[in-house]
Motif scaffolding. Structure first.
Motif, short mmCIF file in Angstrom:
data_model
loop_
_atom_site.label_atom_id
_atom_site.label_comp_id
_atom_site.label_asym_id
_atom_site.label_seq_id
_atom_site.Cartn_x
_atom_site.Cartn_y
_atom_site.Cartn_z
N TYR A 193 0.90 -1.29 -0.21
CA TYR A 193 -0.28 0.22 0.14
C TYR A 193 0.79 1.10 -0.17
N LEU A 194 0.60 2.54 -0.05
CA LEU A 194 0.89 3.92 -0.63
C LEU A 194 0.53 4.34 0.45
N ARG A 195 1.09 4.98 2.04
CA ARG A 195 1.36 5.55 3.13
C ARG A 195 1.21 7.07 2.64
N THR A 196 0.26 8.30 2.60
CA THR A 196 0.54 8.89 2.64
C THR A 196 1.16 10.15 3.84
N ASN A 239 -6.03 30.68 -10.30
CA ASN A 239 -5.10 30.75 -11.07
C ASN A 239 -4.56 29.22 -11.42
N LEU A 240 -5.65 28.50 -12.16
CA LEU A 240 -5.66 27.30 -12.98
C LEU A 240 -4.15 26.74 -12.80
N ALA A 241 -2.90 27.83 -14.65
CA ALA A 241 -2.36 27.91 -14.36
C ALA A 241 -1.14 27.97 -13.83
N ASN A 242 -0.99 27.50 -11.95
CA ASN A 242 -0.35 28.06 -11.66
C ASN A 242 -0.78 27.12 -9.42
N SER A 243 -2.03 26.14 -10.37
CA SER A 243 -2.58 24.65 -9.23
C SER A 243 -1.86 23.84 -9.27
N THR A 244 -1.93 23.15 -7.83
CA THR A 244 -0.77 21.97 -8.32
C THR A 244 -1.31 20.89 -6.97
N PHE A 245 -1.55 19.58 -7.67
CA PHE A 245 -1.50 18.02 -6.55
C PHE A 245 -0.11 17.38 -6.27
N ALA A 246 -0.16 17.73 -5.02
CA ALA A 246 1.44 17.16 -4.86
C ALA A 246 0.94 16.66 -3.99
N LEU A 247 1.77 15.28 -3.88
CA LEU A 247 1.76 14.01 -2.27
C LEU A 247 2.52 13.86 -2.13
N THR A 248 3.06 13.42 -0.86
CA THR A 248 4.80 12.35 -0.76
C THR A 248 3.91 11.33 -0.02
N LEU A 249 4.38 10.16 -0.87
CA LEU A 249 3.82 8.59 -0.50
C LEU A 249 5.07 7.73 -0.07
N GLU A 250 4.87 6.61 0.99
CA GLU A 250 5.26 5.71 1.44
C GLU A 250 5.64 4.39 0.40
N ALA A 251 5.90 3.74 0.01
CA ALA A 251 5.57 2.47 -0.56
C ALA A 251 5.88 1.22 0.76
N VAL A 252 4.85 0.41 1.36
CA VAL A 252 5.17 -0.10 2.13
C VAL A 252 4.64 -1.51 2.16
N ASP A 253 5.67 -2.51 2.12
CA ASP A 253 5.19 -3.98 1.34
C ASP A 253 6.15 -4.38 1.94
N ILE A 254 7.08 -5.54 1.65
CA ILE A 254 6.95 -6.95 2.55
C ILE A 254 9.25 -7.04 2.89
N GLU A 255 9.13 -6.13 1.33
CA GLU A 255 10.63 -5.69 1.27
C GLU A 255 10.31 -4.10 1.51
N ASP A 256 9.73 -3.53 2.04
CA ASP A 256 9.87 -1.86 2.33
C ASP A 256 10.31 -1.48 1.69
N GLY A 257 8.94 -1.74 0.59
CA GLY A 257 8.92 -0.92 -0.83
C GLY A 257 9.06 -1.44 -1.69
#
Length: 191
Positions: free
Chosen positions: A39-42, A54-72
């Motif tokens: 899974y991807l932890r936010t 100001n649509l030209a400068n609007s963004t959607f941004a995330l930092t995600l952590e991949a969690v699995d049996i091999e640490d991502g």
């Protein structure tokens, strides 16, 4: 007296039998062959809406952590999908595109790296999707966007076994619990 000795003998035999029992060494669940998911932890969400002025400068941004049996390390790709939604009074919801989500971009496994702070052993990545990228992906223009519209972003994690994890197959505990925080789906309002 004979009955007392007989009862005492049975009690001693029962105690010997019960004390000789021990637990099995092998667990009931075969953890060595147990199939695990990912899974991807936010970790951070640095934008919550698109600004209509100001649509030209609007963004959607995330930092995600991949969690699995091999640490991502089992992550192959993470595909970012988007769909535009508008509520039309008296009609209901109107989606663009009508037949599902449109692909915005794909994050390769090579984009995941160690946590810069060193506090987590899981691999992380960050991404930014601009409002113009999202609008273009769904086949609209900036002139088509109104206040109150919503962009639904969905993430699809594909692991090295070819399995796909997304909002359609994640449990509510993983999606909504504060520890997991892995909805695989994010809503960005147009303000």
């Amino acid at each position: 007296m004979k009955k007392l000795r007989y009862s005492f003998g049975l009690l001693a035999l029962a105690l010997t039998f019960l004390s000789s029992c021990r637990d099995s060494v092998e667990p009931n669940v075969p953890y060595t062959t147990f199939d695990t998911g990912a899974y991807l932890r936010t970790i951070a969400r640095t934008s919550v809406d698109f600004q209509s002025a100001n649509l030209a400068n609007s963004t959607f941004a995330l930092t995600l952590e991949a969690v699995d049996i091999e640490d991502g390390a089992t992550v192959e790709t993470v595909e970012i999908m988007v769909r535009h939604r508008r509520l039309i009074t008296g009609v209901g919801l109107d989606y663009t595109p009508e037949n599902g989500d449109a692909s915005v971009t794909t994050i390769p496994a090579s984009a995941f790296g160690p946590d810069p702070s060193g506090k987590s052993r899981f691999l992380r990545t960050s991404f930014v999707v601009t409002a113009p990228e999202a609008i273009s992906a769904v086949g609209l223009t900036a002139a088509d966007i109104q206040k109150g519209d919503v962009f639904e972003f969905r993430l699809i994690l594909t692991d090295k076994k070819g399995r796909k994890f997304h909002s359609g197959n994640v449990t509510t505990n993983v999606a909504g619990a504060p520890f997991y925080d892995s909805p695989f789906q994010y809503f960005v309002d147009v303000e």
